[in-house]
Design a protein around this motif. Structure first.
Motif, PDB file in Angstrom:
ATOM      1  N   ASP A  23      58.392  81.245 -49.175  1.00 55.92           N
ATOM      2  CA  ASP A  23      58.064  80.698 -47.516  1.00 55.92           C
ATOM      3  C   ASP A  23      57.262  81.837 -46.953  1.00 55.92           C
ATOM      4  O   ASP A  23      56.313  81.498 -46.278  1.00 55.92           O
ATOM      5  CB  ASP A  23      59.428  80.404 -46.814  1.00 55.92           C
ATOM      6  CG  ASP A  23      59.899  79.124 -47.414  1.00 55.92           C
ATOM      7  OD1 ASP A  23      59.353  78.222 -48.359  1.00 55.92           O
ATOM      8  OD2 ASP A  23      61.193  78.604 -47.131  1.00 55.92           O
ATOM      9  N   GLN A  24      57.933  82.970 -46.950  1.00 56.80           N
ATOM     10  CA  GLN A  24      57.651  84.005 -46.216  1.00 56.80           C
ATOM     11  C   GLN A  24      55.955  84.534 -46.694  1.00 56.80           C
ATOM     12  O   GLN A  24      55.256  84.681 -46.007  1.00 56.80           O
ATOM     13  CB  GLN A  24      58.269  85.546 -46.224  1.00 56.80           C
ATOM     14  CG  GLN A  24      57.986  86.485 -45.212  1.00 56.80           C
ATOM     15  CD  GLN A  24      57.826  86.207 -43.864  1.00 56.80           C
ATOM     16  OE1 GLN A  24      58.603  85.498 -43.396  1.00 56.80           O
ATOM     17  NE2 GLN A  24      56.865  86.785 -43.346  1.00 56.80           N
ATOM     18  N   LYS A  45      52.415  76.133 -51.649  1.00 60.16           N
ATOM     19  CA  LYS A  45      52.756  75.035 -50.559  1.00 60.16           C
ATOM     20  C   LYS A  45      53.335  73.725 -51.073  1.00 60.16           C
ATOM     21  O   LYS A  45      54.338  73.397 -50.820  1.00 60.16           O
ATOM     22  CB  LYS A  45      51.392  74.827 -49.772  1.00 60.16           C
ATOM     23  CG  LYS A  45      51.651  74.241 -48.301  1.00 60.16           C
ATOM     24  CD  LYS A  45      50.410  73.896 -47.556  1.00 60.16           C
ATOM     25  CE  LYS A  45      50.613  72.965 -46.297  1.00 60.16           C
ATOM     26  NZ  LYS A  45      49.422  72.893 -45.666  1.00 60.16           N
ATOM     27  N   MET A  46      52.866  73.137 -52.103  1.00 59.09           N
ATOM     28  CA  MET A  46      52.943  72.001 -52.731  1.00 59.09           C
ATOM     29  C   MET A  46      54.620  72.367 -53.059  1.00 59.09           C
ATOM     30  O   MET A  46      55.276  71.467 -53.427  1.00 59.09           O
ATOM     31  CB  MET A  46      52.102  71.552 -53.745  1.00 59.09           C
ATOM     32  CG  MET A  46      50.872  71.054 -53.399  1.00 59.09           C
ATOM     33  SD  MET A  46      50.941  69.650 -52.317  1.00 59.09           S
ATOM     34  CE  MET A  46      51.217  68.452 -53.573  1.00 59.09           C
ATOM     35  N   MET A  51      60.314  71.563 -54.253  1.00 59.77           N
ATOM     36  CA  MET A  51      61.804  72.338 -54.235  1.00 59.77           C
ATOM     37  C   MET A  51      62.426  71.759 -53.010  1.00 59.77           C
ATOM     38  O   MET A  51      63.682  71.384 -53.287  1.00 59.77           O
ATOM     39  CB  MET A  51      61.716  73.780 -54.092  1.00 59.77           C
ATOM     40  CG  MET A  51      61.203  74.576 -55.140  1.00 59.77           C
ATOM     41  SD  MET A  51      61.272  76.193 -55.228  1.00 59.77           S
ATOM     42  CE  MET A  51      59.917  76.763 -54.267  1.00 59.77           C
ATOM     43  N   ASN A  52      61.723  71.419 -51.939  1.00 60.08           N
ATOM     44  CA  ASN A  52      63.001  70.705 -50.738  1.00 60.08           C
ATOM     45  C   ASN A  52      63.191  69.526 -51.258  1.00 60.08           C
ATOM     46  O   ASN A  52      64.581  69.224 -50.991  1.00 60.08           O
ATOM     47  CB  ASN A  52      62.161  70.815 -49.338  1.00 60.08           C
ATOM     48  CG  ASN A  52      61.782  72.311 -48.987  1.00 60.08           C
ATOM     49  OD1 ASN A  52      62.430  73.194 -49.073  1.00 60.08           O
ATOM     50  ND2 ASN A  52      60.607  72.356 -48.054  1.00 60.08           N
ATOM     51  N   ALA A  88      58.374  75.089 -62.346  1.00 58.73           N
ATOM     52  CA  ALA A  88      59.560  75.805 -61.931  1.00 58.73           C
ATOM     53  C   ALA A  88      60.075  75.202 -60.572  1.00 58.73           C
ATOM     54  O   ALA A  88      61.414  74.958 -60.338  1.00 58.73           O
ATOM     55  CB  ALA A  88      59.287  77.268 -61.647  1.00 58.73           C
ATOM     56  N   ALA A  89      59.287  74.684 -59.869  1.00 60.30           N
ATOM     57  CA  ALA A  89      59.556  73.910 -58.516  1.00 60.30           C
ATOM     58  C   ALA A  89      60.407  72.786 -58.771  1.00 60.30           C
ATOM     59  O   ALA A  89      61.282  72.340 -57.975  1.00 60.30           O
ATOM     60  CB  ALA A  89      58.377  73.772 -57.734  1.00 60.30           C
ATOM     61  N   GLN A  90      60.179  71.844 -60.004  1.00 58.02           N
ATOM     62  CA  GLN A  90      61.015  70.994 -60.316  1.00 58.02           C
ATOM     63  C   GLN A  90      62.134  71.003 -60.652  1.00 58.02           C
ATOM     64  O   GLN A  90      63.158  70.288 -60.976  1.00 58.02           O
ATOM     65  CB  GLN A  90      59.948  69.899 -61.157  1.00 58.02           C
ATOM     66  CG  GLN A  90      58.719  69.630 -60.777  1.00 58.02           C
ATOM     67  CD  GLN A  90      58.721  68.341 -59.697  1.00 58.02           C
ATOM     68  OE1 GLN A  90      59.870  67.812 -59.402  1.00 58.02           O
ATOM     69  NE2 GLN A  90      57.490  67.891 -59.322  1.00 58.02           N
ATOM     70  N   ILE A  91      62.106  72.301 -61.594  1.00 58.07           N
ATOM     71  CA  ILE A  91      63.355  72.550 -62.514  1.00 58.07           C
ATOM     72  C   ILE A  91      64.436  73.599 -61.650  1.00 58.07           C
ATOM     73  O   ILE A  91      65.612  73.427 -61.866  1.00 58.07           O
ATOM     74  CB  ILE A  91      63.158  73.135 -63.914  1.00 58.07           C
ATOM     75  CG1 ILE A  91      62.314  71.749 -64.411  1.00 58.07           C
ATOM     76  CG2 ILE A  91      63.934  73.673 -64.451  1.00 58.07           C
ATOM     77  CD1 ILE A  91      61.542  72.281 -65.802  1.00 58.07           C
TER      78      ILE A  91
END
Length: 201
Positions: A23-24, A45-46, A51-52, A88-91
């Motif tokens: 985020d930072q 960003k996506m 992840m959220n 990675a974001a999905q897992i």
């Protein structure tokens, strides 16, 4: 020889610290890794949104939750990742849910691929530096018990076919994330259930 305990203890960061770092960096117009191009910033960003979403909507299915609850030993999860990586974001939120549900039996840390090239080069997928990589270590982090990477096998096979059929990598990525959205983490959870059962839990 890689010193996994040293990597885990000295370089690893926990999930919330990793999320805050991504985020930072985005606020500063950067992503993890050396490439801060517009494309990579867009991916980051996506991926924060992905992840959220997984953090909020996914929950461990009954079988996986039971396996985690019945773990007999303590483990370390060392995860190789990057903020720009869509898989990675999905897992990795699923990894986090497993660690959280373990009530202290699993301690998990994240390290960045591009800052740990000797580590990722010891865990290549078909010769490539694919991420995320989950390395399951024993409690003292001096023995590798299992590894898993970089996406569910069913998706790995589909992706191979899509890449042959579709020259546009953006369209391939759309199909990939469409698959994740429909699957709702269940294929990932099924494979991680098998992995954890194999630890002799």
């Amino acid at each position: 020889m890689l010193n996994y305990r040293e990597i885990f203890e000295e370089q690893g960061i926990d999930y919330l610290t990793y999320r805050a770092l991504v985020d930072q960096l985005l606020l500063e117009g950067k992503t993890t890794g050396p490439d801060n191009s517009e494309a990579m910033l867009h991916y980051s960003k996506m991926n924060i949104q992905r992840m959220n979403r997984v953090d909020k909507t996914a929950s461990l299915n009954e079988e996986l939750a039971t396996v985690v609850e019945n773990l007999k030993a303590n483990y370390k999860f060392l995860v190789i990742t990057e903020g720009w990586c869509g898989d990675a974001a999905q897992i990795i939120p699923v990894f986090n849910k497993i660690a959280t549900a373990s009530l202290g039996k699993i301690e998990m840390k994240f390290v960045l691929r591009d800052k740990n090239l000797p580590l990722i080069d010891a865990h290549l997928t078909n010769g490539g530096r694919a991420i995320p990589v989950l390395i399951v270590l024993n409690e003292t982090a001096d023995e590798i018990l299992a590894t898993w990477a970089p996406r569910p096998q069913v998706l790995q096979a589909l992706l191979k076919e899509w890449k042959k059929e579709i020259p546009d990598s953006m369209l391939v990525a759309e199909k990939l994330h469409g698959w994740y959205a429909k699957d709702k983490t269940q294929s990932t959870q099924a494979e991680l259930t098998v992995l954890l059962k194999g630890l002799g839990s």
